[in-house]
Scaffold this motif. Sequence first.
Motif, PDB file in Angstrom:
ATOM      1  N   VAL A 173     -16.624 -21.697  10.933  1.00  0.00           N
ATOM      2  CA  VAL A 173     -16.703 -22.740   9.924  1.00  0.00           C
ATOM      3  C   VAL A 173     -17.659 -22.307   8.829  1.00  0.00           C
ATOM      4  O   VAL A 173     -18.815 -21.958   9.104  1.00  0.00           O
ATOM      5  N   THR A 174     -17.194 -22.312   7.582  1.00  0.00           N
ATOM      6  CA  THR A 174     -18.095 -22.166   6.438  1.00  0.00           C
ATOM      7  C   THR A 174     -18.272 -23.544   5.802  1.00  0.00           C
ATOM      8  O   THR A 174     -17.475 -24.451   6.002  1.00  0.00           O
ATOM      9  N   GLY A 175     -19.349 -23.681   5.039  1.00  0.00           N
ATOM     10  CA  GLY A 175     -19.606 -24.963   4.389  1.00  0.00           C
ATOM     11  C   GLY A 175     -20.077 -26.043   5.346  1.00  0.00           C
ATOM     12  O   GLY A 175     -19.943 -27.240   5.057  1.00  0.00           O
ATOM     13  N   ALA A 176     -20.658 -25.657   6.479  1.00  0.00           N
ATOM     14  CA  ALA A 176     -21.039 -26.649   7.484  1.00  0.00           C
ATOM     15  C   ALA A 176     -22.189 -27.536   7.036  1.00  0.00           C
ATOM     16  O   ALA A 176     -22.393 -28.614   7.618  1.00  0.00           O
ATOM     17  N   THR A 177     -22.953 -27.123   6.040  1.00  0.00           N
ATOM     18  CA  THR A 177     -24.017 -27.991   5.537  1.00  0.00           C
ATOM     19  C   THR A 177     -23.504 -28.955   4.473  1.00  0.00           C
ATOM     20  O   THR A 177     -24.283 -29.746   3.933  1.00  0.00           O
ATOM     21  N   GLY A 178     -22.209 -28.905   4.167  1.00  0.00           N
ATOM     22  CA  GLY A 178     -21.610 -29.798   3.189  1.00  0.00           C
ATOM     23  C   GLY A 178     -21.009 -31.030   3.842  1.00  0.00           C
ATOM     24  O   GLY A 178     -21.046 -31.212   5.067  1.00  0.00           O
ATOM     25  N   THR A 179     -20.395 -31.863   3.015  1.00  0.00           N
ATOM     26  CA  THR A 179     -19.906 -33.160   3.473  1.00  0.00           C
ATOM     27  C   THR A 179     -18.800 -33.021   4.511  1.00  0.00           C
ATOM     28  O   THR A 179     -18.902 -33.529   5.631  1.00  0.00           O
ATOM     29  N   VAL A 180     -17.712 -32.330   4.160  1.00  0.00           N
ATOM     30  CA  VAL A 180     -16.586 -32.202   5.089  1.00  0.00           C
ATOM     31  C   VAL A 180     -16.892 -31.176   6.167  1.00  0.00           C
ATOM     32  O   VAL A 180     -16.621 -31.395   7.354  1.00  0.00           O
ATOM     33  N   GLY A 181     -17.452 -30.039   5.766  1.00  0.00           N
ATOM     34  CA  GLY A 181     -17.731 -28.985   6.728  1.00  0.00           C
ATOM     35  C   GLY A 181     -18.637 -29.431   7.859  1.00  0.00           C
ATOM     36  O   GLY A 181     -18.460 -29.017   9.015  1.00  0.00           O
ATOM     37  N   GLY A 182     -19.606 -30.294   7.549  1.00  0.00           N
ATOM     38  CA  GLY A 182     -20.488 -30.797   8.597  1.00  0.00           C
ATOM     39  C   GLY A 182     -19.737 -31.625   9.628  1.00  0.00           C
ATOM     40  O   GLY A 182     -19.963 -31.494  10.838  1.00  0.00           O
TER      41      GLY A 182
END
Length: 304
Positions: free
Chosen positions: A4-13
């Motif tokens: 998973v990339t973007g896990a610190t973002g809204t959807v990625g989390g």
Amino acid sequence: MIAVTGATGTVGGHVARLLSTDHPTRLLGRSLSRLRALVPGADVVSADFADRRSLERALDGARALFAVTANPLEPAHDANLLAAARTAGVEHVVKLSALAVTDDRADDLITNWQRENEDRIRASGLAWTMLRPRSFMSNTLSWAGSIRAHNTVVTPQPQSRNASIDPRDIAEVAVLSLTGPGHEQQEYALTGPEAISPAEQCEHLSQVLARPLRCDEIPSSVPTPRGRSTIPNPSRRPCWKAPAARALEPSRAWTSPSTSFWGARPPRTGPGPQITRIASAELPGPSPEHIERGRTCCDGTPKW
């Protein structure tokens, strides 16, 4: 293993938390401490979109990838991620894109960037799934500061009706696509169950907070705070004018049948966590009764 990339973002989390409960999950990013705090016990690996070798190492052994990138001024980041996925043996890429890519009149920087990303993935030879959401319900959290300071919601096109979607619903579609069969080479248009305008949202929020709020329009020539942060170069900010000019088009209110989650349940209605956070955490004072009323837009009929 699912990366998973973007896990610190809204959807990625949301995707990271949902996946990690039942599937081996690896989170990629530059801030390992933030990733560890997000999903305690998850496999966390350092990687940088500008460093293809770091991405290759991070993706080694991953079967699938949830791909979120964030900078339209750095298309090499997207190319690096996809090239690394191919080298590492990733079989399936689920890409967070945007519904605007289907609008032939959309010619702004963000939409063109997402189209190029989709084209690159299709040409990669990998299995893919494109997730194309409308705007996020949680974007209303950006109003908290102006409400706190001036009892005002400041937004472009207050009368524009938009079928915004809860980010948690996008995440559930992503997890289904990453873990279930039959989602390869599919494009999913994702919206909320109905359209609502910022002016209507402001009215509902006013009732939740039990005080009057004003809804003011930002001229289309003025970039929003999100636009300034995403497009720091002033010469590139005109890309935000085109979406503002299209905001009143009926297509923004269209709702997608694919958001039925293939029979699992209908998409979320009601304001969801964002309205409760604005009311109970980021602003002083509403009673639990007001918050509960806000969940059903004060008249018993969920709207957000």
